[in-house]
Write a protein that holds these residues in place. Structure first.
Motif, PDB file in Angstrom:
ATOM      1  N   ASN A  21      20.111  56.026  73.261  1.00 41.61           N
ATOM      2  CA  ASN A  21      21.551  55.689  73.293  1.00 41.61           C
ATOM      3  C   ASN A  21      21.798  54.431  74.107  1.00 41.61           C
ATOM      4  OD1 ASN A  21      22.114  57.897  71.730  1.00 41.61           O
ATOM      5  ND2 ASN A  21      22.697  59.223  73.443  1.00 41.61           N
ATOM      6  N   CYS A  22      21.058  54.301  75.206  1.00 41.67           N
ATOM      7  CA  CYS A  22      21.202  53.114  76.058  1.00 41.67           C
ATOM      8  C   CYS A  22      20.814  51.856  75.280  1.00 41.67           C
ATOM      9  CB  CYS A  22      20.331  53.304  77.296  1.00 41.67           C
ATOM     10  SG  CYS A  22      20.390  51.934  78.436  1.00 41.67           S
ATOM     11  N   MET A  23      19.720  51.929  74.529  1.00 44.51           N
ATOM     12  CA  MET A  23      19.279  50.769  73.732  1.00 44.51           C
ATOM     13  C   MET A  23      20.298  50.479  72.632  1.00 44.51           C
ATOM     14  SD  MET A  23      15.147  51.103  73.398  1.00 44.51           S
ATOM     15  CE  MET A  23      14.614  52.668  74.010  1.00 44.51           C
ATOM     16  N   PHE A  38      16.492  42.995  75.907  1.00 43.60           N
ATOM     17  CA  PHE A  38      17.890  43.359  76.146  1.00 43.60           C
ATOM     18  C   PHE A  38      18.479  42.488  77.247  1.00 43.60           C
ATOM     19  CE2 PHE A  38      15.952  47.103  74.288  1.00 43.60           C
ATOM     20  CZ  PHE A  38      16.913  47.496  73.374  1.00 43.60           C
ATOM     21  N   ASP A  39      19.812  42.489  77.330  1.00 45.71           N
ATOM     22  CA  ASP A  39      20.452  41.744  78.419  1.00 45.71           C
ATOM     23  C   ASP A  39      20.152  42.467  79.745  1.00 45.71           C
ATOM     24  OD1 ASP A  39      22.195  43.913  78.637  1.00 45.71           O
ATOM     25  OD2 ASP A  39      23.701  42.988  77.353  1.00 45.71           O
ATOM     26  N   SER A  40      20.456  41.784  80.856  1.00 41.77           N
ATOM     27  CA  SER A  40      20.017  42.348  82.141  1.00 41.77           C
ATOM     28  C   SER A  40      20.736  43.660  82.454  1.00 41.77           C
ATOM     29  CB  SER A  40      20.206  41.330  83.259  1.00 41.77           C
ATOM     30  OG  SER A  40      21.559  40.986  83.356  1.00 41.77           O
ATOM     31  N   ALA A  41      21.983  43.817  82.005  1.00 42.97           N
ATOM     32  CA  ALA A  41      22.709  45.070  82.281  1.00 42.97           C
ATOM     33  C   ALA A  41      22.009  46.245  81.573  1.00 42.97           C
ATOM     34  CB  ALA A  41      24.162  44.959  81.810  1.00 42.97           C
ATOM     35  N   THR A  42      21.586  46.029  80.334  1.00 39.03           N
ATOM     36  CA  THR A  42      20.904  47.109  79.598  1.00 39.03           C
ATOM     37  C   THR A  42      19.520  47.365  80.194  1.00 39.03           C
ATOM     38  OG1 THR A  42      22.088  46.444  77.602  1.00 39.03           O
ATOM     39  CG2 THR A  42      20.190  47.888  77.290  1.00 39.03           C
ATOM     40  N   ALA A  43      18.816  46.276  80.562  1.00 31.72           N
ATOM     41  CA  ALA A  43      17.492  46.450  81.180  1.00 31.72           C
ATOM     42  C   ALA A  43      17.628  47.259  82.475  1.00 31.72           C
ATOM     43  CB  ALA A  43      16.846  45.100  81.443  1.00 31.72           C
ATOM     44  N   ASP A  44      18.687  46.966  83.270  1.00 31.87           N
ATOM     45  CA  ASP A  44      18.916  47.726  84.515  1.00 31.87           C
ATOM     46  C   ASP A  44      19.249  49.187  84.203  1.00 31.87           C
ATOM     47  OD1 ASP A  44      18.456  45.468  85.948  1.00 31.87           O
ATOM     48  OD2 ASP A  44      20.560  45.071  86.464  1.00 31.87           O
ATOM     49  N   ALA A  45      20.043  49.396  83.150  1.00 29.87           N
ATOM     50  CA  ALA A  45      20.406  50.773  82.777  1.00 29.87           C
ATOM     51  C   ALA A  45      19.157  51.543  82.330  1.00 29.87           C
ATOM     52  CB  ALA A  45      21.453  50.756  81.667  1.00 29.87           C
ATOM     53  N   LEU A  46      18.255  50.863  81.624  1.00 23.29           N
ATOM     54  CA  LEU A  46      16.995  51.521  81.224  1.00 23.29           C
ATOM     55  C   LEU A  46      16.177  51.869  82.471  1.00 23.29           C
ATOM     56  CD1 LEU A  46      15.997  49.308  78.136  1.00 23.29           C
ATOM     57  CD2 LEU A  46      16.663  51.719  78.059  1.00 23.29           C
TER      58      LEU A  46
END
Ligand code: FE2
Ligand code: FE2
Length: 261
Positions: free
Chosen positions: A205-207, A91-99
Protein backbone atom coordinates in the motif's frame (compact mmCIF):
# COMPACT_ATOMS: atom_id res chain seq x y z
CA UNK A 1 17.34 -36.15 5.72
CA UNK A 2 16.40 -33.41 3.26
CA UNK A 3 18.55 -32.88 0.19
CA UNK A 4 19.60 -29.25 0.62
CA UNK A 5 22.40 -27.52 -1.25
CA UNK A 6 23.69 -24.17 -0.03
CA UNK A 7 24.25 -21.93 -3.07
CA UNK A 8 26.08 -18.68 -2.49
CA UNK A 9 24.88 -16.36 -5.26
CA UNK A 10 24.75 -12.55 -5.47
CA UNK A 11 22.49 -11.09 -8.14
CA UNK A 12 23.24 -7.69 -9.62
CA UNK A 13 19.75 -6.13 -10.04
CA UNK A 14 20.81 -3.90 -12.85
CA UNK A 15 17.65 -4.12 -14.93
CA UNK A 16 15.35 -1.09 -14.73
CA UNK A 17 12.17 -1.07 -12.66
CA UNK A 18 9.11 -0.26 -14.71
CA UNK A 19 6.08 0.74 -12.67
CA UNK A 20 4.42 2.26 -15.72
CA UNK A 21 2.26 -0.82 -16.26
CA UNK A 22 -1.52 -1.43 -16.23
CA UNK A 23 -3.25 -1.56 -12.82
CA UNK A 24 -3.74 -5.31 -12.97
CA UNK A 25 -0.05 -5.98 -13.54
CA UNK A 26 0.99 -3.47 -10.88
CA UNK A 27 -1.48 -5.16 -8.51
CA UNK A 28 0.35 -8.46 -9.13
CA UNK A 29 3.82 -6.85 -8.75
CA UNK A 30 3.46 -4.97 -5.47
CA UNK A 31 2.77 -7.87 -3.05
CA UNK A 32 5.94 -9.76 -4.12
CA UNK A 33 7.91 -6.53 -3.78
CA UNK A 34 6.36 -6.14 -0.32
CA UNK A 35 7.52 -9.70 0.38
CA UNK A 36 11.04 -8.75 -0.70
CA UNK A 37 10.96 -5.83 1.77
CA UNK A 38 10.24 -8.22 4.67
CA UNK A 39 13.08 -10.63 3.89
CA UNK A 40 16.01 -8.83 5.60
CA UNK A 41 14.01 -8.99 8.88
CA UNK A 42 11.97 -12.21 8.59
CA UNK A 43 14.79 -14.48 7.44
CA UNK A 44 17.30 -13.41 10.14
CA UNK A 45 14.50 -14.05 12.68
CA UNK A 46 14.08 -17.60 11.30
CA UNK A 47 17.85 -18.09 11.51
CA UNK A 48 17.88 -16.89 15.17
CA UNK A 49 15.05 -19.33 15.99
CA UNK A 50 16.94 -22.21 14.33
CA UNK A 51 20.09 -21.30 16.24
CA UNK A 52 18.23 -21.66 19.55
CA UNK A 53 16.55 -24.87 18.31
CA UNK A 54 19.95 -26.33 17.39
CA UNK A 55 20.88 -26.39 21.09
CA UNK A 56 18.03 -28.84 21.65
CA UNK A 57 17.90 -30.91 18.45
CA UNK A 58 19.13 -34.43 19.24
CA UNK A 59 18.93 -35.84 15.69
CA UNK A 60 22.23 -35.09 13.88
CA UNK A 61 20.64 -35.27 10.41
CA UNK A 62 17.89 -32.83 11.37
CA UNK A 63 20.54 -30.55 12.90
CA UNK A 64 22.43 -30.64 9.60
CA UNK A 65 19.21 -29.76 7.74
CA UNK A 66 18.57 -26.86 10.15
CA UNK A 67 22.07 -25.49 9.52
CA UNK A 68 21.66 -25.73 5.73
CA UNK A 69 18.20 -24.13 5.98
CA UNK A 70 19.73 -21.18 7.86
CA UNK A 71 22.56 -20.84 5.34
CA UNK A 72 20.08 -20.78 2.44
CA UNK A 73 17.93 -18.16 4.21
CA UNK A 74 21.07 -16.11 4.88
CA UNK A 75 21.87 -15.90 1.17
CA UNK A 76 18.22 -15.13 0.38
CA UNK A 77 17.90 -12.09 2.60
CA UNK A 78 21.26 -10.64 1.58
CA UNK A 79 20.10 -10.60 -2.06
CA UNK A 80 16.72 -9.15 -1.14
CA UNK A 81 18.44 -6.39 0.85
CA UNK A 82 20.30 -5.39 -2.35
CA UNK A 83 17.08 -5.49 -4.35
CA UNK A 84 15.27 -3.45 -1.68
CA UNK A 85 17.92 -0.75 -1.80
CA UNK A 86 17.28 -0.36 -5.53
CA UNK A 87 13.55 -0.46 -4.93
CA UNK A 88 13.54 2.31 -2.29
CA UNK A 89 15.57 4.43 -4.72
CA UNK A 90 12.70 4.32 -7.23
CA UNK A 91 10.46 6.34 -4.90
CA UNK A 92 10.51 9.91 -3.64
CA UNK A 93 12.19 10.48 -0.29
CA UNK A 94 8.88 10.64 1.64
CA UNK A 95 7.88 7.18 0.36
CA UNK A 96 11.39 5.79 0.92
CA UNK A 97 11.21 7.08 4.53
CA UNK A 98 7.73 5.57 4.96
CA UNK A 99 9.07 2.21 3.71
CA UNK A 100 11.97 2.46 6.18
CA UNK A 101 9.50 3.18 9.01
CA UNK A 102 7.60 -0.04 8.21
CA UNK A 103 10.92 -1.91 8.07
CA UNK A 104 11.75 -0.60 11.58
CA UNK A 105 8.38 -1.76 12.93
CA UNK A 106 8.89 -5.23 11.46
CA UNK A 107 12.44 -5.52 12.78
CA UNK A 108 11.24 -4.40 16.25
CA UNK A 109 8.55 -7.12 16.20
CA UNK A 110 10.99 -9.86 15.23
CA UNK A 111 13.66 -8.76 17.70
CA UNK A 112 10.97 -8.76 20.42
CA UNK A 113 9.79 -12.26 19.40
CA UNK A 114 13.38 -13.58 19.58
CA UNK A 115 13.90 -11.92 22.98
CA UNK A 116 10.62 -12.58 24.73
CA UNK A 117 8.72 -15.43 23.06
CA UNK A 118 9.23 -19.14 23.70
CA UNK A 119 11.11 -21.38 21.29
CA UNK A 120 7.79 -23.20 20.80
CA UNK A 121 6.19 -19.95 19.56
CA UNK A 122 9.14 -19.01 17.34
CA UNK A 123 9.23 -22.48 15.74
CA UNK A 124 5.46 -22.40 15.11
CA UNK A 125 5.90 -18.96 13.50
CA UNK A 126 8.72 -20.34 11.34
CA UNK A 127 6.63 -23.30 10.20
CA UNK A 128 3.58 -21.07 9.57
CA UNK A 129 5.72 -18.88 7.33
CA UNK A 130 7.45 -21.79 5.57
CA UNK A 131 4.17 -23.67 4.91
CA UNK A 132 2.65 -20.53 3.37
CA UNK A 133 5.72 -19.74 1.23
CA UNK A 134 5.99 -23.33 0.03
CA UNK A 135 2.28 -23.23 -0.97
CA UNK A 136 2.97 -20.06 -2.97
CA UNK A 137 6.20 -21.37 -4.53
CA UNK A 138 4.48 -24.59 -5.62
CA UNK A 139 1.65 -22.58 -7.22
CA UNK A 140 4.20 -20.39 -9.04
CA UNK A 141 6.03 -23.52 -10.25
CA UNK A 142 2.76 -25.10 -11.38
CA UNK A 143 1.87 -22.02 -13.46
CA UNK A 144 5.34 -21.48 -14.89
CA UNK A 145 5.65 -18.02 -13.33
CA UNK A 146 9.20 -18.93 -12.34
CA UNK A 147 10.06 -18.20 -15.97
CA UNK A 148 8.17 -14.92 -16.00
CA UNK A 149 10.14 -11.71 -16.20
CA UNK A 150 7.28 -9.74 -14.71
CA UNK A 151 8.97 -8.95 -11.41
CA UNK A 152 11.83 -6.53 -10.87
CA UNK A 153 14.74 -8.53 -9.51
CA UNK A 154 14.72 -11.16 -12.26
CA UNK A 155 16.22 -14.48 -11.28
CA UNK A 156 16.32 -13.82 -7.54
CA UNK A 157 12.67 -14.91 -7.47
CA UNK A 158 13.10 -18.27 -9.21
CA UNK A 159 16.23 -19.03 -7.17
CA UNK A 160 14.56 -18.12 -3.89
CA UNK A 161 11.26 -19.88 -4.59
CA UNK A 162 13.05 -23.05 -5.80
CA UNK A 163 15.14 -23.15 -2.61
CA UNK A 164 12.00 -22.60 -0.48
CA UNK A 165 10.61 -25.78 -2.07
CA UNK A 166 13.95 -27.53 -1.58
CA UNK A 167 14.01 -26.84 2.19
CA UNK A 168 10.23 -27.29 2.67
CA UNK A 169 10.52 -30.04 5.31
CA UNK A 170 13.00 -28.40 7.70
CA UNK A 171 10.89 -26.00 9.80
CA UNK A 172 8.09 -28.62 9.90
CA UNK A 173 10.46 -31.37 11.09
CA UNK A 174 12.21 -29.14 13.64
CA UNK A 175 8.78 -28.12 14.98
CA UNK A 176 7.72 -31.80 15.04
CA UNK A 177 10.94 -32.83 16.84
CA UNK A 178 10.85 -30.14 19.54
CA UNK A 179 7.15 -29.18 19.87
CA UNK A 180 4.85 -31.48 17.94
CA UNK A 181 1.41 -30.09 18.87
CA UNK A 182 -0.93 -29.88 15.86
CA UNK A 183 -3.41 -27.34 17.40
CA UNK A 184 -0.54 -25.06 18.44
CA UNK A 185 0.94 -25.22 14.91
CA UNK A 186 -2.42 -24.15 13.49
CA UNK A 187 -3.20 -21.42 16.06
CA UNK A 188 0.25 -19.77 16.15
CA UNK A 189 1.01 -20.58 12.50
CA UNK A 190 -2.19 -18.85 11.36
CA UNK A 191 -1.52 -15.86 13.61
CA UNK A 192 2.04 -15.73 12.19
CA UNK A 193 0.68 -15.74 8.63
CA UNK A 194 -1.75 -12.92 9.49
CA UNK A 195 1.06 -10.93 11.15
CA UNK A 196 3.39 -11.46 8.20
CA UNK A 197 0.83 -10.77 5.45
CA UNK A 198 -0.30 -7.59 7.22
CA UNK A 199 3.26 -6.25 6.71
CA UNK A 200 3.24 -7.24 3.02
CA UNK A 201 0.01 -5.22 2.69
CA UNK A 202 1.55 -2.24 4.47
CA UNK A 203 4.57 -2.27 2.16
CA UNK A 204 2.46 -2.77 -0.98
CA UNK A 205 0.00 0.00 0.00
CA UNK A 206 2.87 2.34 0.81
CA UNK A 207 4.44 1.73 -2.62
CA UNK A 208 1.06 2.18 -4.35
CA UNK A 209 0.56 5.52 -2.55
CA UNK A 210 4.09 6.56 -3.52
CA UNK A 211 3.25 5.86 -7.15
CA UNK A 212 -0.11 7.65 -6.84
CA UNK A 213 -1.84 4.45 -7.92
CA UNK A 214 -4.60 2.28 -6.51
CA UNK A 215 -4.10 -1.05 -8.27
CA UNK A 216 -6.81 -3.62 -7.70
CA UNK A 217 -7.07 -6.65 -9.85
CA UNK A 218 -8.90 -9.98 -9.90
CA UNK A 219 -7.26 -12.95 -8.23
CA UNK A 220 -4.76 -14.55 -10.62
CA UNK A 221 -4.69 -18.34 -11.31
CA UNK A 222 -1.42 -18.48 -9.30
CA UNK A 223 -3.12 -16.86 -6.28
CA UNK A 224 -6.03 -19.31 -6.51
CA UNK A 225 -3.60 -22.28 -6.74
CA UNK A 226 -1.59 -20.89 -3.81
CA UNK A 227 -4.78 -20.65 -1.72
CA UNK A 228 -5.65 -24.29 -2.52
CA UNK A 229 -2.14 -25.45 -1.55
CA UNK A 230 -2.26 -23.28 1.57
CA UNK A 231 -5.57 -24.77 2.78
CA UNK A 232 -3.98 -28.25 2.60
CA UNK A 233 -1.41 -27.13 5.20
CA UNK A 234 -4.23 -26.96 7.78
CA UNK A 235 -4.77 -30.72 7.61
CA UNK A 236 -3.53 -32.77 10.59
CA UNK A 237 -2.08 -35.09 7.93
CA UNK A 238 -0.12 -32.27 6.23
CA UNK A 239 3.53 -33.23 5.83
CA UNK A 240 5.72 -31.33 3.35
CA UNK A 241 7.83 -34.50 2.93
CA UNK A 242 4.92 -35.91 0.92
CA UNK A 243 5.12 -33.05 -1.59
CA UNK A 244 6.97 -34.13 -4.72
CA UNK A 245 9.59 -31.80 -6.16
CA UNK A 246 7.78 -30.36 -9.23
CA UNK A 247 9.20 -31.01 -12.68
CA UNK A 248 11.28 -28.03 -13.69
CA UNK A 249 12.19 -26.94 -10.15
CA UNK A 250 15.00 -29.51 -9.89
CA UNK A 251 16.36 -28.26 -13.22
CA UNK A 252 16.33 -24.72 -11.82
CA UNK A 253 18.13 -25.86 -8.67
CA UNK A 254 20.78 -27.56 -10.81
CA UNK A 255 21.14 -24.37 -12.86
CA UNK A 256 21.70 -22.31 -9.69
CA UNK A 257 24.11 -24.93 -8.28
CA UNK A 258 26.23 -24.41 -11.39
CA UNK A 259 25.99 -20.61 -10.96
CA UNK A 260 26.92 -20.58 -7.25
CA UNK A 261 30.41 -19.81 -6.05
FE1 FE2 B 1 14.09 -17.81 2.02
FE1 FE2 C 1 12.41 -20.70 3.83
Amino acid sequence: MADITVRKIRFSFEEPFDFDVPDERLGAMLPPLGLSMTMPYLEPYLIRSMKVALREITDPQLADDARRFSQQEGHHYRNHALLNEQLRGKFDSATADALRAIESDLEADYQRFSRTKSLRFNLAYAEGFEAMTCALALAAAEHGTFDDEMLPGGEVWSWHMAEEIEHRTVAFNVYGHLVGSYPYRIVVGTWAQWHYVSYIRRFANCMARGLGRNPVGPKSPVQRAALRNYLRTWSPRYDPARIEMPAGVQALLDHYSAMAS
